[in-house]
Enzyme design. Structure first.
Site, PDB file in Angstrom:
ATOM      1  CD  GLU A  51      -6.846  -3.430  14.331  1.00  0.00           C
ATOM      2  OE1 GLU A  51      -6.496  -2.978  13.225  1.00  0.00           O
ATOM      3  OE2 GLU A  51      -6.597  -4.598  14.683  1.00  0.00           O
ATOM      4  CE1 TYR A 134      -8.334  -4.151   9.077  1.00  0.00           C
ATOM      5  CE2 TYR A 134      -7.724  -2.051  10.089  1.00  0.00           C
ATOM      6  CZ  TYR A 134      -7.572  -3.415   9.978  1.00  0.00           C
ATOM      7  OH  TYR A 134      -6.692  -4.061  10.776  1.00  0.00           O
ATOM      8  CG  ASP A 152      -5.654  -5.340   6.356  1.00  0.00           C
ATOM      9  OD1 ASP A 152      -5.915  -6.398   5.733  1.00  0.00           O
ATOM     10  OD2 ASP A 152      -4.760  -5.277   7.211  1.00  0.00           O
ATOM     11  CB  THR A 312      -6.576  13.093 -15.823  1.00  0.00           C
ATOM     12  OG1 THR A 312      -7.514  14.110 -16.060  1.00  0.00           O
ATOM     13  CG2 THR A 312      -7.101  12.086 -14.840  1.00  0.00           C
TER      14      THR A 312
END
Length: 360
Positions: A51, A134, A152, A312
């Site tokens: 994983e 996850y 996920d 931004t």
DNA sequence: CTCCGGTCGA
DNA sequence: TCGACCGGAG
């Protein structure tokens, strides 16, 4: 499981029949799953390793690394005893090297705190370095068959399509909502296979661009398929990439005075002082642009450098030129000669402070 | 070149 | 909540 045949032609609502929908998926998984090295075991160490490696990394790439890693570090003890350099050496080329450092650190924690036995509860697993929501859900379900969801990117896509969910999957709220929905679907006896089946569906069938709905076990129950929204889901806030602006910036000095602009309140950094800017145009020189936009008759002295400023939502790239101007020239309104001493008393935003720094 | 993605830390 | 971390794919 004789019921599966009945289900195929009857749309089911996910809230009404989660277990039957899960059964459709598991039946498909049994028939279609890929044989992968980490699917031959429930060993928590092997599941964990796979994983971690599969984070941000494709299955095809991971297989060789996974096998080599297990050969070199066959159990948690050998990993915990290893030098970090040796762990990183095995990881070389796989990327995201923090994963390897965290894996090593976590092995040491498991060795020290759990006597080398990988923890068996979700909170303990989740607390190990490198393991987020996850991965904790994936390990808990696959290694121990505990009913925790593992959400996920694949699962977010599969779930939003199944439900026809239009919510923005980049929002944490949406992700939690989907995790709860998945949790309710988990078959108690096959939690681990359900986790893997969901991700397998996302990887092999419910793919991002051209999903293979004809072969999908959920084609009869999928809201997106029924409403022809497969390719518009999931909705993800488009990472509105900041717009880029390229400017010429004029530093015009006259007897210790500097030509400044008082910016209108309708523009970015309004009601503050800045330097005269013109947006670059490849067909025109800086002098031409300043004459056109500012009625300034400037003479090039020296290129001072480049200033980058990130907002931004936009990025300014300012190429700064030192200019001279005929001493007693009139300047149009909006521009003013400011003495160096007064500069520090004026509101001058960071972007222009950086430009003024080039002069010092 | 741009886009993608779990975890972590700012 | 957002960027850094990385390599691969488009």
């Amino acid at each position: 499981m004789n019921k599966l045949a009945d289900l195929v032609d009857k749309p089911k609502n996910i809230q009404e029949k989660p277990s039957e929908i899960a059964a459709l998926l598991l039946a498909w998984y049994d028939q279609n799953k890929r044989e992968l090295p980490w699917r031959r075991t429930n060993d928590p160490y092997a599941v964990w390793l796979s994983e971690i490696m599969l984070q941000q990394t494709r299955v095809d790439t991971v297989i060789d690394y996974y096998l080599r890693f297990l050969e070199r570090f066959p159990d948690i003890g050998s990993l915990a005893d290893a030098d970090e350099g040796d762990v990183l050496a095995i990881w070389k080329g796989l990327g995201y090297y923090r994963r390897a450092r965290n894996l090593h650190q976590a092995a040491i924690v498991v060795h020290d705190r759990y006597s080398g036995n990988f923890p068996r509860t979700y909170p303990e697993i989740r607390a190990l370095p490198g393991i987020g929501d996850y991965t904790a859900g994936a390990i808990a379900s696959i290694a121990y068959n505990l009913p925790y969801p593992a959400v996920d990117g694949n699962v977010l896509r599969v779930a939003t399509r199944l439900l026809g969910l239009e919510a923005d999957i980049s929002q944490q709220k949406t992700q939690k909502q989907i995790a709860e929905m998945i949790r309710e679907m988990i078959p108690k006896d096959r939690a681990g296979e359900f986790t893997q089946a969901l991700m397998e569906l996302g990887a092999m069938c419910c793919t991002p661009n051209t999903p293979g709905c004809r072969d999908c076990p959920w084609r009869t129950v999928c809201t997106a398929h029924r409403t022809h929204r497969e390719t518009v889901l999931p909705v993800k806030k488009k990472a509105k990439k900041a717009a880029r602006f390229d400017y010429w910036t004029a530093l015009v000095c006259n007897d210790g005075d500097i030509l400044m602009e008082y910016r209108s309140n309708t523009q970015l950094l309004g009601n503050m002082w800045g330097l005269p800017l013109v947006q670059k145009e490849s067909a025109s020189s800086a002098e031409e642009l300043f004459r056109r936009d500012w009625e300034l008759d400037l003479r090039f002295i020296k290129y001072l450098g480049s200033v980058r400023h990130v907002f931004t939502h936009q990025v300014w790239q300012m190429d700064v030129i030192l200019f001279s101007l005929k001493p007693d020239s009139e300047v149009k309104s909006g521009l003013a000669w400011i003495s160096r001493e007064k500069l520090k008393d004026l509101p001058i935003p960071k972007a222009f402070q950086k430009v003024l720094q080039l002069m010092i």
